[in-house]
Enzyme design. Structure first.
Site, PDB file in Angstrom:
ATOM      1  N   CYS A   1      13.572  47.472  -9.109  1.00 17.89           N
ATOM      2  CA  CYS A   1      14.464  48.152 -10.063  1.00 17.89           C
ATOM      3  C   CYS A   1      14.757  49.597  -9.681  1.00 17.89           C
ATOM      4  O   CYS A   1      15.523  50.273 -10.374  1.00 17.89           O
ATOM      5  CB  CYS A   1      13.869  48.072 -11.458  1.00 17.89           C
ATOM      6  SG  CYS A   1      13.433  46.389 -11.923  1.00 17.89           S
TER       7      CYS A   1
ATOM      8  N   HIS B   1      14.249  55.528 -17.401  1.00 13.81           N
ATOM      9  CA  HIS B   1      14.171  54.115 -17.015  1.00 13.81           C
ATOM     10  C   HIS B   1      14.169  53.266 -18.278  1.00 13.81           C
ATOM     11  O   HIS B   1      14.867  52.263 -18.345  1.00 13.81           O
ATOM     12  CB  HIS B   1      12.924  53.868 -16.176  1.00 13.81           C
ATOM     13  CG  HIS B   1      12.857  52.511 -15.572  1.00 13.81           C
ATOM     14  ND1 HIS B   1      13.827  52.035 -14.723  1.00 13.81           N
ATOM     15  CD2 HIS B   1      11.947  51.508 -15.719  1.00 13.81           C
ATOM     16  CE1 HIS B   1      13.518  50.794 -14.360  1.00 13.81           C
ATOM     17  NE2 HIS B   1      12.382  50.452 -14.946  1.00 13.81           N
TER      18      HIS B   1
ATOM     19  N   HIS C   1      18.912  45.597 -18.635  1.00 12.53           N
ATOM     20  CA  HIS C   1      18.327  46.066 -17.374  1.00 12.53           C
ATOM     21  C   HIS C   1      19.001  45.355 -16.207  1.00 12.53           C
ATOM     22  O   HIS C   1      18.767  44.170 -15.964  1.00 12.53           O
ATOM     23  CB  HIS C   1      16.823  45.797 -17.383  1.00 12.53           C
ATOM     24  CG  HIS C   1      16.075  46.468 -16.272  1.00 12.53           C
ATOM     25  ND1 HIS C   1      16.693  47.064 -15.194  1.00 12.53           N
ATOM     26  CD2 HIS C   1      14.733  46.647 -16.076  1.00 12.53           C
ATOM     27  CE1 HIS C   1      15.783  47.550 -14.385  1.00 12.53           C
ATOM     28  NE2 HIS C   1      14.592  47.321 -14.905  1.00 12.53           N
TER      29      HIS C   1
END
Length: 417
Positions: free
Chosen positions: A168, A308, A345
């Site tokens: 990620c 994040h 996400h």
């Protein structure tokens, strides 16, 4: 190096995006600052057997608008998003590659999982109909470095190119490493970013058994709740973010519009656990400190952080601790938001899209909100810009990215003068 022997400044001159909240930069930004969620029930496959039945899918996207129909059939969805977002970024930058030296243009586009949809489709074909039914285009469509290679082919580019892969943190690492390419004199222009098209059944099965993703299927728009006490996991999404990076000297010489300076970059690995961050988020702290040092900035210089902020139990507390560890009392003066509350996400694309969001905050003087934040977790006690966008001047912004395996990246962008 520049002619005067100093490290060249790197600026951003073009932006492109395909996301669950809009398939252009303008559409994405309009929806983000108005707090609109792009999360809904899955349409790509029948989600009924799964505990999680929601995702941040890209909607209303037609690859044939950007690619030949035969090429669409031969390639994976993650590449379709790259082609579209790159076309937008190049047009936005006003670039004409016929006027550029092809060996001075790099392409750095990553993906956490590449063409996983293509992999699964061809595996099913082989199981059901035999090995000779596998597509001859299977392998190039599957691998993660095809995106950069295809962009180089489409535009006749010959500079440095590879595909960063750091889960990620991929998109942020691509932008950071693209910046370093220009700084060391390997390129004048770099097309950088990340793309993901991982809304596939096996991903949901895997994340469900890890207890990592939200199962709030009855109300998808409120499912992703970063920093909220009622959060129950992240929401898988897909998309792509692309930026055009240039040396400032090159951009000024061609009269390009400059959005911001890509001022700082830091990247680390936790060396702790494949899925869980260490207490206090020391890896993220170290990446942030490196990025601030690189930008020659202090914690007091930062106005906004795009967190994040996944909405998982561990991430949100750990990231809050990491921010406090770096910024001290100044952490309470920061505006922080998690736009994953709206986009979901996007895995390997997340860091690139979220760096773009920081750039747009500088350009527009608007910080997007963290939606669905109604019951704050007392352990997460910073200013997360809850539920409504905020008008404020942003001169320096940071984007945090954390990935499975303990990968961390921080990108710092500064108002260009």
């Amino acid at each position: 190096m520049s002619r005067n022997g100093l490290r060249p400044r790197v600026v951003v001159t073009g932006l492109g995006a395909v996301t669950p909240v809009g398939n252009t930069i303008a559409a994405m930004w309009e929806n983000l600052i108005n707090g609109r969620s792009g999360i809904a029930r899955i349409t790509r496959f029948d989600p009924s057997p799964f505990e999680t039945q929601i995702a941040g899918e890209v909607k209303g996207f037609h690859a044939e608008e950007f690619m030949d129909r035969r090429e669409v059939r031969r390639s994976d969805r993650y590449l379709h998003y790259v082609v579209a977002a790159t076309a937008e970024a190049i047009a936005n930058a006003g670039l004409d590659f016929k006027r550029e030296r092809p060996e001075r243009v790099g392409v750095l586009i990553g993906s956490a999982i590449g063409g996983v949809e293509t992999l699964l489709e061809n595996y099913d074909k082989m199981k059901e109909r035999g090995p000779h039914r596998v597509s001859p285009f299977f392998l190039p469509a599957m691998i993660a470095d095809t995106a950069g290679a295809q962009i180089a082919i489409d535009y006749g580019l010959e500079g440095p190119s590879y595909a960063p892969i750091s889960a990620c943190a991929t998109g942020a690492n691509a932008i950071g490493e693209g910046t370093e390419m220009i700084r060391r004199g390997a390129a004048d222009i770099v097309i950088a970013g990340g793309s993901e098209a991982g809304i596939v059944s096996i991903a949901f099965a895997g994340f469900n058994v890890m207890k990592a993703i939200s199962t709030r299927n009855d109300d998808p728009a409120t499912a992703c709740r970063p920093f909220d006490a009622t959060r129950d996991g992240f929401v898988i999404a897909e998309g792509c973010g692309i930026v055009i990076l240039e040396s400032e000297e090159h951009a000024r010489a061609r009269g390009a519009r400059v959005y911001a300076e890509l001022a700082g970059y830091g990247t680390t690995v936790d060396g702790f656990h494949l899925a869980a961050p260490p207490e206090g988020g020391r890896g993220m702290q170290n990446a942030t400190r490196l990025a601030l040092t690189d930008a020659q900035a202090t914690p007091h210089d930062v106005h906004y952080i795009n967190a994040h902020g996944t909405g998982t139990e561990l991430n949100d507390v750990t990231e809050t601790e990491a921010i406090k560890g770096v910024f001290g009392e100044a952490a309470y003066d920061l505006a922080i938001s998690s736009t994953k509350s709206m986009t979901g996400h996007m895995l390997g694309a997340a860091g690139a899209v979220e760096a773009i969001i920081c750039i747009k905050a500088i350009e527009t003087g608007i910080v997007p909100p963290t939606i669905n934040l109604h019951t704050p977790d007392p352990r997460c006690d910073l200013d997360y810009v809850p539920n409504e966008a905020r008008e404020m001047r942003v001169d320096l912004a940071a984007s945090n990215s954390m990935g499975l395996g303990g990968h961390n990246a921080c990108v710092v962008v500064r108002r260009s003068t």
